[in-house]
Enzyme design. Structure first.
Site, PDB file in Angstrom:
ATOM      1  N   GLN A   9      66.183 -25.124 -20.616  1.00 30.82           N
ATOM      2  CA  GLN A   9      67.309 -24.607 -21.394  1.00 30.82           C
ATOM      3  C   GLN A   9      68.615 -24.726 -20.597  1.00 30.82           C
ATOM      4  OE1 GLN A   9      67.195 -23.257 -24.703  1.00 30.82           O
ATOM      5  NE2 GLN A   9      69.390 -23.606 -24.448  1.00 30.82           N
TER       6      GLN A   9
ATOM      7  N   ASP B 164      71.047 -13.441 -24.883  1.00 27.92           N
ATOM      8  CA  ASP B 164      69.697 -13.792 -25.352  1.00 27.92           C
ATOM      9  C   ASP B 164      69.177 -12.584 -26.138  1.00 27.92           C
ATOM     10  OD1 ASP B 164      67.208 -15.044 -25.656  1.00 27.92           O
ATOM     11  OD2 ASP B 164      66.551 -14.639 -23.600  1.00 27.92           O
TER      12      ASP B 164
ATOM     13  N   CYS C 297      70.473 -19.340 -26.245  1.00 27.98           N
ATOM     14  CA  CYS C 297      69.388 -20.333 -26.260  1.00 27.98           C
ATOM     15  C   CYS C 297      68.732 -20.449 -27.626  1.00 27.98           C
ATOM     16  CB  CYS C 297      68.362 -20.001 -25.184  1.00 27.98           C
ATOM     17  SG  CYS C 297      67.538 -18.408 -25.412  1.00 27.98           S
TER      18      CYS C 297
ATOM     19  N   ARG D 290      54.377 -24.060 -21.982  1.00 29.49           N
ATOM     20  CA  ARG D 290      55.074 -22.807 -22.308  1.00 29.49           C
ATOM     21  C   ARG D 290      54.021 -21.706 -22.321  1.00 29.49           C
ATOM     22  NH1 ARG D 290      59.495 -21.308 -26.892  1.00 29.49           N
ATOM     23  NH2 ARG D 290      60.724 -22.385 -25.304  1.00 29.49           N
TER      24      ARG D 290
HETATM   25  N1  NVA Z   1      64.017 -14.753 -23.702  1.00 23.53           N
HETATM   26  C1  NVA Z   1      63.483 -15.465 -24.851  1.00 23.53           C
HETATM   27  C2  NVA Z   1      63.864 -16.899 -24.806  1.00 23.53           C
HETATM   28  C3  NVA Z   1      63.377 -17.720 -25.973  1.00 23.53           C
HETATM   29  C4  NVA Z   1      63.760 -19.168 -25.878  1.00 23.53           C
HETATM   30  C5  NVA Z   1      61.977 -15.298 -24.876  1.00 23.53           C
HETATM   31  O1  NVA Z   1      61.346 -15.372 -23.812  1.00 23.53           O
HETATM   32  O2  NVA Z   1      61.420 -15.033 -25.953  1.00 23.53           O
HETATM   33  N1   CP Z   2      65.574 -22.008 -26.862  1.00 23.64           N
HETATM   34  C1   CP Z   2      64.275 -22.304 -27.036  1.00 23.64           C
HETATM   35  O1   CP Z   2      63.540 -22.570 -26.090  1.00 23.64           O
HETATM   36  O2   CP Z   2      63.884 -22.294 -28.340  1.00 23.64           O
HETATM   37  P1   CP Z   2      62.404 -22.348 -28.891  1.00 23.64           P
HETATM   38  O3   CP Z   2      61.738 -21.045 -28.533  1.00 23.64           O
HETATM   39  O4   CP Z   2      62.540 -22.533 -30.357  1.00 23.64           O
HETATM   40  O5   CP Z   2      61.664 -23.499 -28.243  1.00 23.64           O
END
Ligand code: NVA
Ligand code: CP
Length: 307
Positions: free
Chosen positions: A134, A219, A259, A104
């Site tokens: 997701q 989101d 999500c 990530r």
């Molecule tokens: N769009 C959000 C998704 C988190 C799972 C982010 O990138 O923070």
């Molecule tokens: N939806 C999702 O990826 O959640 P987290 O940021 O908690 O991993």
């Protein structure tokens, strides 16, 4: 055997996604029955997190343990990656030690570079470009509640960022119609929209996108790394809140997904989050089942279908 990676939904053919989703349903049923398949016994997943996470970290880590393996959490604060060791070198070293790597990070190119130098499967666990894990969970959850998603109408309301980009790919892979409503200046990746063809519609009016939809998805307005833009985004996105009035325009049996984490009172009201159409908790749980199936698919090769 060539190493397969999962950096985008488009890395798998539709029938491969279908096999993963079928296995996810089987794994969920096994968990309910208290069965503990040891399909990934002694396998190790390396988990590189350069951004925060609750669901992704816990579902991958718990998933590996439930399949007889284990996971190692790697934060840039404690690894040489965080002190500037090249991604290429880190990939070559780590992939000689673990069986798969999950990443990530902000920059999608970093994940691609890592994968290009890795001997083992690499999984994209969210970049600024997309979040394919997701979508496995979202499609699984929709189909669990409503049957096949193919031919159904999905409305994306909000930021044309990583989640929206992934919905565009999902519309191609799973063959549904996607209406996107986002404010000007927050459009999804134009190349993805173009490649998706006539099944994806880019609109400005959230009501137009939601009319008759079988699934409404949103989101956060400010994603991780965009916190300093929060005040401006609250203004720009104000007309894009998913509330009871907006949901009333969707199909009567429409589902709501997010999500998570959600900001109640911003992109979604408490009423919708906690309402009868919301399946956000099943959606979050589905991360566990679908990613266990994904890990098996990537790690077991031909043995996957003998599971
Ligand atoms: N769009 C959000 C998704 C988190 C799972 C982010 O990138 O923070
Ligand atoms: N939806 C999702 O990826 O959640 P987290 O940021 O908690 O991993």
């Amino acid at each position: 055997m060539t190493v397969r990676h999962f950096l985008s939904l488009l890395d798998f053919k539709t029938d491969e996604h279908r096999r993963v989703l079928r296995r996810a349903a089987a794994l969920k049923a096994m968990k309910v029955r208290g069965e503990r398949p040891e399909s990934l016994r002694h396998r190790v997943l390396g988990m590189i997190f350069e951004k925060a996470s609750t669901r992704t970290r816990v579902s991958f880590e718990a998933g590996m343990v439930q399949l007889g393996g284990s996971a190692i959490f790697l934060s840039p604060r404690d690894t040489q990656l965080g002190r500037g060791e090249p991604v290429e070198d880190s990939a070559r070293v780590l992939s000689r030690m673990v069986d798969a790597v999950m990443i990530r990070t902000k920059d999608h190119a970093m994940v691609e570079t890592f994968a290009a130098h890795s001997r083992v499967p690499v999984i994209n666990a969210l970049t600024d470009y997309n979040h394919p894990c997701q979508l496995l969970a979202d499609v699984f959850t929709f189909e669990e509640h409503r049957g096949a998603i193919a031919g159904r109408k999905v409305a994306w309301v909000g930021d044309g960022f990583n989640m929206c980009n992934t919905y565009i790919n999902a519309a191609r892979v799973f063959d549904f119609e996607l209406s996107i409503a986002c404010p000007a200046g927050y459009d999804p990746d134009p190349a993805l929209v173009e490649d998706a063809g006539a099944r994806v519609h880019l609109l400005r009016d959230p009501r137009e996108a939601v009319v008759g939809a079988d699934l409404v998805v949103t989101d956060v307005w400010a994603s991780m790394g965009q916190e300093e833009e929060s005040a401006r985004r609250r203004v720009d996105f104000a007309p894009y809140q998913v509330n009871g009035a907006l949901m009333a325009l969707a199909a009567p049996d429409a589902l709501f997904m997010h999500c998570l984490p959600a900001h109640r009172g911003e992109e979604v009201t408490d009423e919708v989050m906690e309402g009868a159409q919301s399946v956000v908790w099943d959606e979050a749980e589905a991360r566990l089942h679908t990613q266990k199936a994904l890990l098996e698919f990537l790690l077991l090769g031909d043995a996957f279908d003998r599971n």
